[in-house]
Write a protein that holds these residues in place. Structure first.
Motif, mmCIF file in Angstrom:
data_model
loop_
_atom_site.group_PDB
_atom_site.id
_atom_site.type_symbol
_atom_site.label_atom_id
_atom_site.label_comp_id
_atom_site.label_asym_id
_atom_site.label_seq_id
_atom_site.Cartn_x
_atom_site.Cartn_y
_atom_site.Cartn_z
ATOM 1 N N PHE A 33 0.843 -1.204 0.000
ATOM 2 C CA PHE A 33 0.000 0.000 0.000
ATOM 3 C C PHE A 33 0.873 1.247 0.000
ATOM 4 O O PHE A 33 1.940 1.260 0.599
ATOM 5 C CB PHE A 33 -0.878 0.042 1.260
ATOM 6 C CG PHE A 33 -1.700 -1.199 1.493
ATOM 7 C CD1 PHE A 33 -1.152 -2.311 2.105
ATOM 8 C CD2 PHE A 33 -3.028 -1.245 1.109
ATOM 9 C CE1 PHE A 33 -1.908 -3.461 2.338
ATOM 10 C CE2 PHE A 33 -3.797 -2.383 1.333
ATOM 11 C CZ PHE A 33 -3.234 -3.483 1.945
ATOM 12 N N TYR A 35 0.308 5.319 1.142
ATOM 13 C CA TYR A 35 -0.536 6.335 1.758
ATOM 14 C C TYR A 35 0.204 7.661 1.751
ATOM 15 O O TYR A 35 1.431 7.719 1.729
ATOM 16 C CB TYR A 35 -0.808 5.999 3.231
ATOM 17 C CG TYR A 35 -1.579 4.740 3.500
ATOM 18 C CD1 TYR A 35 -0.923 3.516 3.649
ATOM 19 C CD2 TYR A 35 -2.954 4.762 3.650
ATOM 20 C CE1 TYR A 35 -1.621 2.352 3.940
ATOM 21 C CE2 TYR A 35 -3.669 3.603 3.934
ATOM 22 C CZ TYR A 35 -3.000 2.414 4.077
ATOM 23 O OH TYR A 35 -3.701 1.264 4.369
ATOM 24 N N LEU A 45 -5.306 6.591 1.398
ATOM 25 C CA LEU A 45 -4.760 5.564 0.520
ATOM 26 C C LEU A 45 -4.648 6.082 -0.906
ATOM 27 O O LEU A 45 -5.626 6.562 -1.493
ATOM 28 C CB LEU A 45 -5.658 4.326 0.566
ATOM 29 C CG LEU A 45 -5.212 3.122 -0.249
ATOM 30 C CD1 LEU A 45 -3.884 2.571 0.278
ATOM 31 C CD2 LEU A 45 -6.280 2.033 -0.218
ATOM 32 N N PHE A 48 -2.896 0.633 -4.059
ATOM 33 C CA PHE A 48 -2.488 -0.600 -3.421
ATOM 34 C C PHE A 48 -2.359 -1.704 -4.461
ATOM 35 O O PHE A 48 -2.826 -1.559 -5.599
ATOM 36 C CB PHE A 48 -3.432 -0.985 -2.287
ATOM 37 C CG PHE A 48 -4.869 -1.192 -2.692
ATOM 38 C CD1 PHE A 48 -5.717 -0.111 -2.907
ATOM 39 C CD2 PHE A 48 -5.390 -2.466 -2.804
ATOM 40 C CE1 PHE A 48 -7.035 -0.293 -3.254
ATOM 41 C CE2 PHE A 48 -6.721 -2.646 -3.145
ATOM 42 C CZ PHE A 48 -7.549 -1.560 -3.368
ATOM 43 N N TYR A 50 -2.362 -6.133 -4.798
ATOM 44 C CA TYR A 50 -2.560 -7.442 -4.191
ATOM 45 C C TYR A 50 -1.610 -8.502 -4.741
ATOM 46 O O TYR A 50 -1.571 -9.614 -4.241
ATOM 47 C CB TYR A 50 -3.995 -7.921 -4.398
ATOM 48 C CG TYR A 50 -5.007 -7.162 -3.585
ATOM 49 C CD1 TYR A 50 -6.170 -6.686 -4.170
ATOM 50 C CD2 TYR A 50 -4.799 -6.925 -2.235
ATOM 51 C CE1 TYR A 50 -7.102 -5.989 -3.417
ATOM 52 C CE2 TYR A 50 -5.722 -6.228 -1.482
ATOM 53 C CZ TYR A 50 -6.868 -5.767 -2.074
ATOM 54 O OH TYR A 50 -7.792 -5.078 -1.331
ATOM 55 N N LYS A 57 -6.583 1.550 -7.611
ATOM 56 C CA LYS A 57 -6.617 2.919 -7.111
ATOM 57 C C LYS A 57 -7.197 2.949 -5.704
ATOM 58 O O LYS A 57 -8.125 2.218 -5.380
ATOM 59 C CB LYS A 57 -7.462 3.794 -8.027
ATOM 60 C CG LYS A 57 -6.856 4.004 -9.393
ATOM 61 C CD LYS A 57 -7.749 4.881 -10.259
ATOM 62 C CE LYS A 57 -7.123 5.084 -11.631
ATOM 63 N NZ LYS A 57 -7.974 5.926 -12.495
ATOM 64 N N ASP A 59 -8.070 6.065 -2.604
ATOM 65 C CA ASP A 59 -8.993 7.195 -2.497
ATOM 66 C C ASP A 59 -8.496 8.461 -3.195
ATOM 67 O O ASP A 59 -9.293 9.308 -3.587
ATOM 68 C CB ASP A 59 -9.253 7.501 -1.018
ATOM 69 C CG ASP A 59 -9.872 6.307 -0.309
ATOM 70 O OD1 ASP A 59 -9.440 5.986 0.815
ATOM 71 O OD2 ASP A 59 -10.781 5.679 -0.899
ATOM 72 N N GLN A 97 -4.734 -10.797 1.155
ATOM 73 C CA GLN A 97 -5.995 -10.085 1.071
ATOM 74 C C GLN A 97 -6.938 -10.586 2.159
ATOM 75 O O GLN A 97 -6.975 -11.756 2.468
ATOM 76 C CB GLN A 97 -6.611 -10.327 -0.305
ATOM 77 C CG GLN A 97 -7.777 -9.426 -0.633
ATOM 78 C CD GLN A 97 -8.166 -9.508 -2.092
ATOM 79 O OE1 GLN A 97 -7.404 -10.022 -2.897
ATOM 80 N NE2 GLN A 97 -9.323 -9.018 -2.439
ATOM 81 N N GLY A 98 -7.698 -9.681 2.734
ATOM 82 C CA GLY A 98 -8.616 -10.082 3.791
ATOM 83 C C GLY A 98 -8.687 -9.012 4.843
ATOM 84 O O GLY A 98 -7.769 -8.223 5.025
ATOM 85 N N ALA A 99 -9.780 -9.024 5.575
ATOM 86 C CA ALA A 99 -10.075 -7.905 6.453
ATOM 87 C C ALA A 99 -9.185 -7.854 7.677
ATOM 88 O O ALA A 99 -8.893 -6.798 8.187
ATOM 89 C CB ALA A 99 -11.535 -7.971 6.886
ATOM 90 N N GLY A 100 -8.731 -8.985 8.142
ATOM 91 C CA GLY A 100 -8.097 -8.966 9.449
ATOM 92 C C GLY A 100 -6.599 -8.841 9.460
ATOM 93 O O GLY A 100 -5.973 -8.991 10.501
ATOM 94 N N ASN A 101 -6.014 -8.567 8.317
ATOM 95 C CA ASN A 101 -4.569 -8.605 8.265
ATOM 96 C C ASN A 101 -3.946 -7.281 8.666
ATOM 97 O O ASN A 101 -4.225 -6.239 8.086
ATOM 98 C CB ASN A 101 -4.115 -8.986 6.864
ATOM 99 C CG ASN A 101 -4.490 -10.416 6.549
ATOM 100 O OD1 ASN A 101 -3.958 -11.341 7.154
ATOM 101 N ND2 ASN A 101 -5.413 -10.596 5.640
ATOM 102 N N GLU A 102 -3.060 -7.374 9.632
ATOM 103 C CA GLU A 102 -2.347 -6.190 10.098
ATOM 104 C C GLU A 102 -1.468 -5.651 8.992
ATOM 105 O O GLU A 102 -0.836 -6.405 8.255
ATOM 106 C CB GLU A 102 -1.502 -6.573 11.301
ATOM 107 C CG GLU A 102 -0.620 -5.461 11.825
ATOM 108 C CD GLU A 102 0.273 -5.939 12.953
ATOM 109 O OE1 GLU A 102 0.073 -7.071 13.434
ATOM 110 O OE2 GLU A 102 1.184 -5.176 13.344
ATOM 111 N N GLN A 103 -1.427 -4.344 8.888
ATOM 112 C CA GLN A 103 -0.503 -3.717 7.954
ATOM 113 C C GLN A 103 0.741 -3.265 8.708
ATOM 114 O O GLN A 103 0.658 -2.727 9.809
ATOM 115 C CB GLN A 103 -1.168 -2.524 7.267
ATOM 116 C CG GLN A 103 -2.253 -2.946 6.283
ATOM 117 C CD GLN A 103 -2.801 -1.810 5.463
ATOM 118 O OE1 GLN A 103 -2.177 -0.753 5.342
ATOM 119 N NE2 GLN A 103 -3.968 -2.012 4.864
ATOM 120 N N PHE A 105 4.121 -0.895 8.559
ATOM 121 C CA PHE A 105 4.463 0.360 7.905
ATOM 122 C C PHE A 105 5.965 0.602 7.849
ATOM 123 O O PHE A 105 6.718 0.209 8.753
ATOM 124 C CB PHE A 105 3.799 1.532 8.631
ATOM 125 C CG PHE A 105 2.323 1.627 8.361
ATOM 126 C CD1 PHE A 105 1.427 0.862 9.071
ATOM 127 C CD2 PHE A 105 1.849 2.472 7.364
ATOM 128 C CE1 PHE A 105 0.067 0.924 8.801
ATOM 129 C CE2 PHE A 105 0.489 2.544 7.096
ATOM 130 C CZ PHE A 105 -0.404 1.773 7.810
#
Lengths: 114, 112
Positions: A33, A35, A45, A48, A50, A57, A59, A97-103, A105
Motif C-alpha cells: 500500500f 498512503y 490511501l 495498493f 494485491y 486505485k 482514495d 488479502q482479507g479484512a483482518g490482516n495487520e498492515q 508500515f
C-alpha cells in the motif's frame, strides 16, 4: 520481524520533476500500500497492490502512479510533482488479502516539492 | 461509504491521568478495527485490534479498547498515561478487501 523500508527519509524536488519513491518489504507479503499522511487528514490511501503487476486505485490516486514488478517492491511515481504533493508518504504491507490482516508500515518519506 | 471519525484532534494530559480517545466508524458489514500509534520519529505501529469475540481488547503498553457495536464505537483507553505515551494515535477500520480506512488522528501530549 517484518521490515518495510523506504528509499529515502527526506526528499526535496522541484515542481514538474518526476519523482520515484521506493518501498521494499522482506516478509513475502502479498499486499502493499501507499498512503500519504497530512496533518488533520490522517492517512489516505493512494494506491495498493494485491499481487505482482496488479494495482488498484485508492482514495486519492490523481497525480500518482505505481509499479510492482517484483513481489517485495512497490514504487510510487509522481509523474510531474506539484507543490500540493508535499507530504509524508508511507508504504505498508500485509500478508494477504482479507479484512483482518495487520498492515506493517515503513518509516515514511517526507517529500517537499518547491 | 466507510468512514472513521476521531473526536479529539489534540489532547493534553498530565502524567498519571486517565486517557480515553474516541473513535466512531461507519461501515455496514462485519468490521475489523485497529488502533495504530506513531511515536515521534518512529514507524506507525499496531497498538491493538478487534476482529471478533470479547469486545474488550487489550493491546501493548497497557492500552485497551472497547468495541460497542450499538454505538459504532471503538474507544481507546489507558488508566494512567506516561510521558512516553506522547504520540499520534490513529483509529482504522478494515474492509473485506483488507484496505484500511483511517481516522484523522489524535495527537496526545503528556506533560511530565
Amino acid at each position: 520481524d517484518v521490515k518495510v523500508t523506504q528509499s529515502s527519509r527526506y526528499l526535496v524536488k522541484r515542481t514538474g520533476e518526476k519523482v520515484f519513491l521506493e518501498c521494499v518489504q522482506d516478509m513475502d507479503h502479498e499486499n502493499m500500500f501507499w498512503y500519504r499522511q497530512d496533518p488533520g487528514l490522517g492517512l489516505r490511501l493512494i494506491y495498493f497492490s494485491y499481487d505482482v503487476k496488479m494495482k488498484e486505485k485508492g482514495d486519492i490516486p490523481e497525480g500518482y502512479s505505481v509499479s510492482r514488478e517484483k513481489k517485495e517492491r512497490f514504487s510510487l511515481i509522481l509523474e510531474s510533482a506539484s507543490t500540493n504533493q508535499t507530504s509524508m508518504y508511507l508504504c505498508a504491507s500485509s500478508e494477504r488479502q482479507g479484512a483482518g490482516n495487520e498492515q506493517y508500515f515503513g518509516p515514511g518519506t517526507r517529500l517537499t516539492v518547491t | 461509504a466507510q468512514s472513521v471519525s476521531q473526536h479529539n484532534h489534540h489532547v493534553i494530559l498530565s502524567e498519571a491521568a486517565s486517557l480515553e480517545l474516541g473513535c466512531n466508524y461507519s461501515y455496514g458489514g462485519t468490521v475489523n478495527l485497529f488502533w495504530y500509534v506513531q511515536y515521534p520519529g518512529q514507524h506507525l505501529q499496531l497498538l491493538l485490534k478487534y476482529f471478533s469475540g470479547d469486545p474488550l481488547v487489550k493491546g501493548i503498553k497497557g492500552f485497551e479498547a472497547e468495541f460497542i457495536k450499538s454505538k459504532f464505537s471503538f474507544n481507546l483507553r489507558k488508566p494512567s498515561v506516561q510521558w512516553s505515551d506522547t504520540a499520534e494515535y490513529f483509529c482504522a477500520v478494515s474492509s473485506n478487501t483488507g484496505k484500511l480506512i483511517f481516522g484523522q488522528g489524535t495527537t496526545l501530549q503528556v506533560k511530565p
